[in-house]
Design an enzyme around this catalytic site. Structure first.
Site, short mmCIF file in Angstrom:
data_model
loop_
_atom_site.label_atom_id
_atom_site.label_comp_id
_atom_site.label_asym_id
_atom_site.label_seq_id
_atom_site.Cartn_x
_atom_site.Cartn_y
_atom_site.Cartn_z
N CYS A 14 4.94 -30.89 -7.25
CA CYS A 14 4.08 -29.65 -8.79
C CYS A 14 4.47 -31.19 -9.77
O CYS A 14 5.76 -31.52 -9.52
CB CYS A 14 4.50 -29.07 -9.12
SG CYS A 14 3.80 -27.84 -7.30
N GLY A 41 0.04 -33.03 -7.36
CA GLY A 41 -0.44 -32.12 -6.84
C GLY A 41 -2.08 -32.77 -7.48
O GLY A 41 -2.22 -32.58 -8.77
N ASN A 115 7.94 -26.51 -10.58
CA ASN A 115 7.95 -27.94 -10.06
C ASN A 115 9.23 -27.23 -8.89
O ASN A 115 10.48 -27.20 -9.57
CB ASN A 115 8.40 -29.00 -10.57
CG ASN A 115 9.23 -30.03 -9.49
OD1 ASN A 115 9.13 -30.93 -10.00
ND2 ASN A 115 8.49 -29.78 -8.55
N GLY A 116 9.45 -26.87 -7.03
CA GLY A 116 10.82 -27.35 -6.80
C GLY A 116 10.18 -25.66 -5.38
O GLY A 116 8.83 -25.94 -5.51
N TYR A 256 9.61 -42.31 -3.31
CA TYR A 256 8.52 -42.51 -2.61
C TYR A 256 7.55 -41.52 -3.86
O TYR A 256 6.02 -41.96 -4.31
CB TYR A 256 8.22 -41.96 -1.92
CG TYR A 256 7.08 -41.43 -1.43
CD1 TYR A 256 5.84 -41.73 -0.38
CD2 TYR A 256 6.87 -39.82 -1.72
CE1 TYR A 256 5.15 -41.65 -0.48
CE2 TYR A 256 4.99 -39.62 -1.11
CZ TYR A 256 4.49 -40.24 -0.49
OH TYR A 256 3.25 -39.94 -0.44
#
Ligand code: SF4
Length: 490
Positions: A14, A41, A115-116, A256
């Protein structure tokens, strides 16, 4: 929009954003900031905006520019905003779970973007429900929001410290109250969060610095693990939410996920990936005529491999940039074309050539296999596959959706077996040490769990067992966990 899923790459988690803009342009800045975080996302997007009294919210399924138009932004009046782009890791991908999460409280409405992934989500949820809490969604982010709501009357420092005392796992979070913007990062600092300035008296908080440039913001600093930032009309202040247990920034972000124009962990991502390509060349040299990147993910590393070896860099395929934006589902015959729908070979570049094919990762191996075949069909004599992510052998419980262990190519095959499966002339992976050296931080500053199996925040046994067997989505499993965790040192 229908997403044409043609690859097996890990799914972004996210993107989170926070804006404090005294000129009342928070929604518009939030929109362009979220646009820059779209790569993190694509399933849903949302913005919550406060005018100092009232908090207004808009969330929807789809890409940022499908959820918002000029009219919608006009209606989101105010000077503080939090925003979110979502790929679901915990909680099904439905509108109910889209973020920001919105809660009402005695001290006013709040909105939270996360986020996570929490590894003790289920345990916390049961505890809180027994305590009378009511939840509107299945998202672990709502747990964070409700802990904050319960404690905000004691002040933001206390509320965030309480989250850090109870929540285990990975979380970078932005919070909006009617008059305040807060950002914080978990005590291991697994997911990124950075704060920047906007003009003379504005601020932006974001997952990545790539969100700053389009809105004219300038990076100030990345939040330290366990740190929070609080922004209101009096300015900005930093505070400690919890003592950092260890530094465990996600190494995969640098290899990445992060956009190549971002700066993360004090390192320009594009340059770090170029250095990874150089190190890959030193660790896995080969005789070849051209170095070809998998577009766009392999480009910086291929440049590095080429620079280190002197083998010319040459594009070997062109990527269709808009295939993911179609509303039309491909039929079965087109699906069988697989990667050809997305990548078109440059035959005259490849004919008769010994190719070094550079990419950032192999998850299930199905996409790489198709690309290798495409290059041979286009006349390549040899295809030497070189990968900058070390072999991925373990699932991620901290917010990246990869696959269960039994689906991970490097977990179930030796390098020789995988080389054969891919149909490659040779296969070489960058080492974990090589990747960390390329970033330029001490080796104990990273989470490397998906490569090494060493989890910096311990994962309950029931989560690892199910992920091993592939019985459920890892994020969903995390939500079902109820085992007590303890933090371990790395
Ligand atoms: S397990 Fe891998 S993807 Fe997940 S946080 Fe750690 S390094 Fe990143």
């Amino acid at each position: 929009m229908i997403d044409v899923e043609l690859d097996d790459s890990p799914k972004e988690e996210c993107g989170v954003l926070g804006v404090f803009a005294p000129d009342e342009s928070a929604a518009r800045i939030g929109f362009f900031g979220l646009f820059a975080l779209q790569h993190r996302g694509q399933e849903s997007a949302g913005l919550a905006v406060s005018d100092g009294e009232k908090v207004r919210l808009r969330r929807g399924m789809g890409l940022v520019n499908q959820v918002f138009d000029a009219q919608a932004l006009e209606e989101l009046k105010g000077h503080i905003a939090v925003g979110h782009t979502r790929y679901s890791t915990t909680g099904a991908s439905v509108l109910r779970n889209a973020q920001p999460v919105f809660c009402q409280s005695q001290v006013g409405d709040i909105a939270v973007a996360h986020n996570g992934n929490l590894v003790n989500a289920r345990e916390l949820r049961i505890e809180m429900e027994l305590d009378g809490e009511h939840f509107d969604s299945s998202s672990d982010s709502e747990i964070l929001a409700r802990i904050i709501v319960r404690n905000l009357h004691k002040g933001p420092e206390v509320a965030v410290a309480e989250v850090m005392r109870r929540a285990k796992g990975a979380y970078s979070v932005t919070v909006l109250t009617p008059r305040m913007l807060i950002g914080f990062r978990d005590p291991a600092g697994i997911r990124p969060l950075v704060v920047g300035s906007l003009g003379s008296d504005g601020y932006v908080i974001a997952s990545e610095t790539c969100a700053f440039n389009p809105v004219g913001a300038t990076a100030i600093q990345e939040l330290e693990p366990g740190e929070m930032v609080i922004i209101d009309s009096r300015g900005m202040r930093f505070a400690c939410g919890a003592k950092s247990t260890c530094k465990a920034m996600c190494l995969f972000e640098l290899i990445y996920f992060a956009r190549p124009d971002s700066v993360m962990y004090g390192t320009a991502i594009y340059s770090a990936r170029e250095r990874m390509g150089r190190k890959l060349a030193l660790e896995h040299p080969t005789e070849a005529d051209i170095v070809v990147p998998v577009p766009d993910s392999g480009i910086p590393a291929a440049m590095g491999y080429s620079a280190e070896t002197g083998i010319p860099f040459r594009e070997g395929m062109i990527k269709s940039r808009y295939i993911h934006r179609t509303f039309i589902q491909p039929d079965q015959r087109m699906r069988e074309l697989g990667v050809k729908m997305k990548l078109s070979p440059l035959v005259d570049h490849l004919q008769g050539q010994r190719v070094v094919l550079v990419d950032d990762s192999i998850v299930r191996g199905t996409t790489t296999k198709q690309i290798v075949r495409l290059l041979f069909e286009s006349g390549a004599k040899e295809v030497h596959v070189r990968i900058t992510a070390p072999p991925i052998k373990h699932p991620c419980f901290y917010g990246i959706d990869m696959a269960s262990t039994k689906e991970l190519a490097a977990a179930i095959m030796s390098i020789e077996e995988l080389e054969k499966y891919l149909g490659a002339t040779s296969l070489g992976y960058l080492s974990v040490e090589g990747a960390m050296d390329a970033v330029g931080r001490p080796h104990n500053n990273f989470c490397t769990a998906c490569f090494t199996g060493k989890y910096p925040v311990e994962v309950p046994d029931d989560l690892t067992k199910d992920a091993l067997e592939g019985t459920a989505d890892v994020g969903e499993i995390a939500a079902l966990s109820h085992t007590q965790l303890r933090l371990i040192e790395i």
